[in-house]
Design a protein around this motif. Structure first.
Motif: not given
Lengths: 723, 327
Positions: B3-31
């Protein structure tokens, strides 16, 4: 309850007898000589009616044949470990089987009547050729019926672990050894008719060897019960093999001339080219299917469970079912490849129709379904890891495994020949293929990614297994058995890859109509196989030196590199320069994967046997979503079976018997994919509703038994209170 | 997991990391894939990922992200948390109102865009090797000219010795003109390839052996096949069988590129012969809308000429026909 049981008892033999009667009637020789005659019932399309009945019957038959395969194995594990929960699970599996069996037999009777009634000429001809085999087929139903009921109803009667006298045990041992010797002699071709190597191996491994093993383990009544279970499987497998041989004959007739006259022997017709490849594929398919249908049962029970004990039990049942299904799913693509290759060997027309012609798009649908099976199975394993204390250590791997699976799935789904709009054609320069994505549609890419899917799924399973284990156990402390099994596994791996390497070293390019300068392409693959042999040997040595994890990592890394990365790219070079050799490349990939699975599994079994645990696995504490994944798996595999049934049968085109008897009916055309989806969906729906109904019936019986047990338990207590 | 390691590392919230991943995949496929494709091939076309594939890839992306988010309750709660907070209005009521109004409009616009009738040619499933009416009698056909018998080779030697080797009528006039201009040369010198030169030299020194003669005979067949290909096929299929002949652009789909792996080398010779023989009109009905424009060559070429063309076609494409699998 008595009514239901009685009904079950009486229906199956009746249906079998009806089949026998049809067989006898159908054996009239004159029928084979009549011009083709087709009939209808109630104005229905006879082909669709037969299609529907055959498919639903096959769903039930696959379930009935698949479940005993693992029920007996689980019972044996329970007997070996003296763990009653395995025995209870095996019994519960068998109770489901018992309910479905009568329906399977009744459907078989209906299917046979429909065939003889609607396609009399065709069935007359088939009966004329196979009449001897058909009698055997009908008699085998009796064998299956008796062994099944003895197995199910004799469960408690034959549960005693009190050993037989030494003399009786010796008799069984001697019989077992004799059967074992017979197995080896048969396998080596010592007796039996002339047959293909695959047929001989199939019969030796699935008939002779299990009987020998069953006799050898008899020490008490439980052993006898397990032996009866083995006989049940032998009878079921033989029934399946016979029916497959007819289906195979329709696609690859042997022993008859173009006019259909028998020029060879009935055995030759029986053991046609596709009979055994279809049987091998179906055996694995039945096991996966049986596992998943039982998994769906467990999932429904889990979702409706009222107590933690029930949840724990059905969670475990679902897990075992999924494990059985994965074990059969992993080799299934290879069995499919083998079957496909044999289809090409029978007829290039059929092969072309299958992969590049009318059925090519159905294989994209199949890719969707098979890919979904693997993804859902992995998802189930990952959700299962949440009930394993300590498994969170491995969560980090999941996204990488998922990435590998999804990218592989995407490549697997990408067709060579893309559906394009007019505008897209223009944007691609007017060509039919996308200049870069087209490579994903070719065989080297497909072979690489299906192997990666298998390897990734296996890796998921390894992570699941070590979820709550603290440290690996030194192999050197596990006794001679552990060392022996690992060395044997290594030897098997080296044999598998090594013998093929030798074959490739000796192979002449002229055998594939290639010029002599293409020999280096063969050598590269041979050296690659030898490198895999070396990796297997090093892995075994490392494991014996108590570096089991390193051994596993090394072998999996070498396998992934060889099979996926190297051959995924080099396959295109081979395709460019020595295309006919590509099929040998696929075989080399398969052998390396299987060799890797054998060695890594053998090491894993002992690496964590008796390892310290972070905590006990918390059965029942799994997200309910996982159970819907199990249900989805069942739907997907059922749809896939329906789809593949359509493809296998449809490949004959407008022939009843390919090249021998034409289909001259009004329905002798290949149905559209739209019609296929309608028919397959209807069959799946009917099967699902029927099997749900049967499971519900089984539940009533179970509830009745539970109430009786409870009443029985209360009565003495009440009597005691009165006293 | 610490848990300590997780707290030390700044993390993007799972919702936004998921949305971000989707956008990146779309960009890869589209462009990303089109850009990489243009870079790799150097072709002057946009090379988009076809819509059907974009749909497949993005569906897989959604499945993958859903799996990653839902396999554990902890992950799921982390993902759903911001959504719940948003719907409760914790991030403000105005943004919530904007999103709740915009979402149905966006979906409605998408539905409209998909269903509104337009005049574009629809996407269709094409069958690569339509063969449901492919006669069984063709499947075992082998090119008879690819493996000449000893008698054929012997006859060829005799003709060559007598310098009476006959060429197909389509090239006979050219050969005749050439011979008039090159008196004293052997007729086979018209084919200036090394196997032929070797054969002619052997003829002159009277040391002809069967294998040299066979190679020369195959060379002659190949030459004639190339000539016939040039006269009948090149306009569409191109010099190198790459489907880039001068008339290729006139078709809705250019003729297929035979140098591409997975085309003529995945089929047996008998199939190629059947396709050349019967052309587009001979295809089964399910081949539509593949709509091959190839003529029925059986109407204008003899069987031997068609086999010669096929022999040359495989040679020009540097491919070998599929070898039938043995049992």
């Amino acid at each position: 309850m008595i009514g239901i049981r009685g009904c079950r008892r009486s229906l199956a033999p009746r249906a079998a007898a009806a089949t026998l009667l049809c067989t006898v009637l159908g054996a009239t020789a004159a029928w084979a000589l009549e011009p083709n005659e087709y009939r209808q019932v109630l104005g229905l399309d006879s082909r669709k009616l037969i299609w529907f009945l055959a498919q639903v019957k096959l769903f039930f038959a696959a379930f009935v044949l698949g479940v005993p395969l693992f029920a007996v194995l689980i019972e044996y594990v329970g007997a070996r470990t003296n763990d009653a929960k395995y025995d209870k699970l095996a019994h519960e599996f068998t109770s489901l089987l018992s309910v479905a069996y009568a329906t399977t037999a009744a459907l078989g009777g209906l299917f046979a009547f429909a065939l003889y009634g609607l396609y009399p000429t065709f069935m007359g001809y088939m009966t004329g050729i196979f009449r001897d085999v058909m009698f055997l087929y009908a008699l085998l139903f009796f064998a299956e019926t008796f062994t099944l009921y003895l197995y199910y109803y004799g469960w408690h009667w034959l549960s005693s672990r009190e050993p037989f006298s030494r003399n009786v045990q010796w008799i069984f041992k001697v019989l077992g050894i004799a059967a074992l010797v017979l197995t080896v002699v048969f396998f080596l071709g010592g007796f039996g008719p002339q047959m293909r190597g695959d047929t001989r191996a199939f019969m030796a491994l699935l008939y002779f060897l299990p009987v020998a093993a069953g006799l050898l383990i008899i020490r008490d009544r439980k052993g006898v019960h397990i032996f009866i279970g083995i006989l049940l499987n032998v009878a079921g497998t033989a029934i399946m093999q016979i029916a497959n041989s007819w289906a195979g004959f329709m696609m690859s007739p042997v022993g008859v001339d173009k006019e259909g006259a028998l020029t060879g022997t009935v055995w030759q017709a029986f053991e046609n080219v596709l009979a055994t490849p279809v049987a091998v594929h179906r055996m694995l398919g039945n096991m996966a299917f049986g596992g998943l249908v039982v998994g769906a049962y467990a999932a429904v029970k889990f979702i409706g469970a009222k107590t933690d004990e029930q949840k724990a039990h059905y969670d475990w049942m679902g897990y075992v079912s999924n494990l059985v299904a994965i074990s059969a799913l992993i080799p299934l693509p290879f069995a499919g490849y083998y079957l496909g290759r044999e289809v090409y060997s029978v007829s290039a027309v059929m092969g072309n129709n299958m992969m590049g012609g009318d059925f090519s798009w159905t294989f994209i649908i199949q890719a969707v379904l098979v890919g979904s099976l693997f993804i859902l199975s992995n998802y189930y394993l990952w959700t299962g890891m949440t009930r394993i204390p300590g498994a969170e250590r491995y969560y980090g791997y999941i996204k990488y495994i998922l990435g590998a699976l999804i990218v592989s799935f995407a490549i697997w789904l990408t067709p060579h020949n893309l559906p394009l709009t007019g505008a897209e054609v223009g944007q691609m320069g007017g060509g039919q293929y996308h200049p870069t994505l087209k490579f994903m549609g070719l065989m080297p890419a497909k072979n690489a990614v299906i192997n990666l899917i298998i390897l990734s799924t296996f890796f998921s399973f390894l992570l699941y297994r070590r979820g709550n284990k603290l440290d690996a156990v030194a192999i050197s402390t596990q006794g001679w058995m552990a060392r022996g099994v690992i060395v044997l596994a290594g030897a098997a791996a080296v044999y598998l890859a090594g013998q093929y390497a030798v074959n490739l070293f000796l192979m002449k390019p002229a055998e594939l109509d290639l010029p002599a300068d293409r020999a280096p392409y063969f050598r590269v693959i041979a050296w690659l196989l030898l490198s895999h042999c070396a990796a297997s040997i090093i892995a075994v040595l490392l494991a014996l030196k108590d570096r089991g994890k390193l051994a596993q990592n090394l072998l999996m890394a070498v396998t992934a590199f060889n099979v996926v990365l190297f051959l995924g790219v080099y396959g295109f070079v081979v395709m460019e320069k020595a295309s006919p050799f590509l099929r040998n490349v696929a075989v080399s990939q398969f052998l390396q994967i299987i060799a890797c699975l054998i060695v890594v599994t053998a090491i894993d079994v002992f690496l964590f046997r008796g390892a310290r645990e972070i905590g006990r696995l918390q059965w029942g504490k799994i997200p309910v979503r996982s159970q819907y994944a199990l249900l989805a798996l069942t739907f997907v595999i059922t749809m896939n079976m329906g789809l593949m049934g359509f493809i296998r049968s449809g490949l004959r085109g407008d022939w009843h018997i390919f090249g021998v008897m034409r289909d001259t009916s009004p329905w002798s055309y290949t149905p559209s994919n739209f019609t296929m989806t309608q028919m397959v969906s209807l069959s799946v729906l009917v099967f699902m509703v029927s099997i749900a109904f049967m499971f519900w019936l089984g539940g009533i019986v179970e509830k009745g038994n539970a109430v009786k047990d409870e009443a029985g338990a209360r009565a003495p207590a009440a009597m005691g209170a009165g006293d | 997991m610490s848990a300590g390691r997780d707290m030390a590392k700044p993390r993007v919230n799972r919702f936004w990391s998921t949305v971000g991943a989707f956008v990146v995949i779309y960009a890869l496929v589209k462009w990303g894939i089109p850009a990489a494709s243009r870079e790799v091939t150097g072709l002057p076309f946009p090379l988009p990922v076809p819509g059907a594939l974009v749909f497949i890839y993005m569906t897989l992306a959604v499945v993958a992200l859903a799996i990653l988010v839902t396999f554990s309750d902890e992950y799921l709660n982390e993902f759903v948390g911001p959504v719940k907070k948003f719907l409760r209005g914790d991030y403000g009521r105005v943004p919530r109102m904007v999103v709740l109004v915009a979402m149905p409009l966006l979906v409605g616009w998408q539905v409209y865009a998909v269903t509104v009738p337009d005049v574009a040619v629809p996407a269709s499933l094409r069958i690569q090797h339509p063969s449901s009416n492919f006669p069984k009698s063709f499947e075992t056909l082998k090119n008879p000219l690819a493996s000449p018998s000893d008698a054929d080779v012997q006859a060829f030697i005799e003709q060559a010795k007598a310098n009476t080797v006959a060429f197909i009528p389509q090239v006979a006039a050219d050969v005749k003109r050439w011979r008039e201009a090159n008196a004293g040369k052997h007729a086979l010198d018209f084919i200036p390839t090394s196997p032929m030169k070797k054969f002619v030299a052997a003829l002159k020194s009277d040391s002809v052996d069967q294998s040299t003669a066979k190679a020369a005979l195959l060379e002659k067949t190949l030459f004639e096949g190339r000539a016939l290909y040039a006269m009948n096929c090149r306009a569409c299929h191109g010099d190198s069988t790459a489907g880039d002949g001068p008339m290729a652009d006139g078709f809705k789909l250019r003729p297929i590129n035979f140098t591409d792996n997975g085309t003529i080398e995945t089929i047996v010779e008998g199939y190629t012969f059947w396709r050349v023989t019967n052309g587009g009109p001979g295809l089964p009905t399910e081949a539509t809308p593949w709509d091959s424009a190839m003529p029925e060559w059986k109407l204008s070429l003899t069987e031997e000429e068609r086999w010669k063309i096929i022999f040359a076609e495989y040679d020009l494409a540097q491919k070998t026909p599929r070898i039938p699998e043995s049992h």
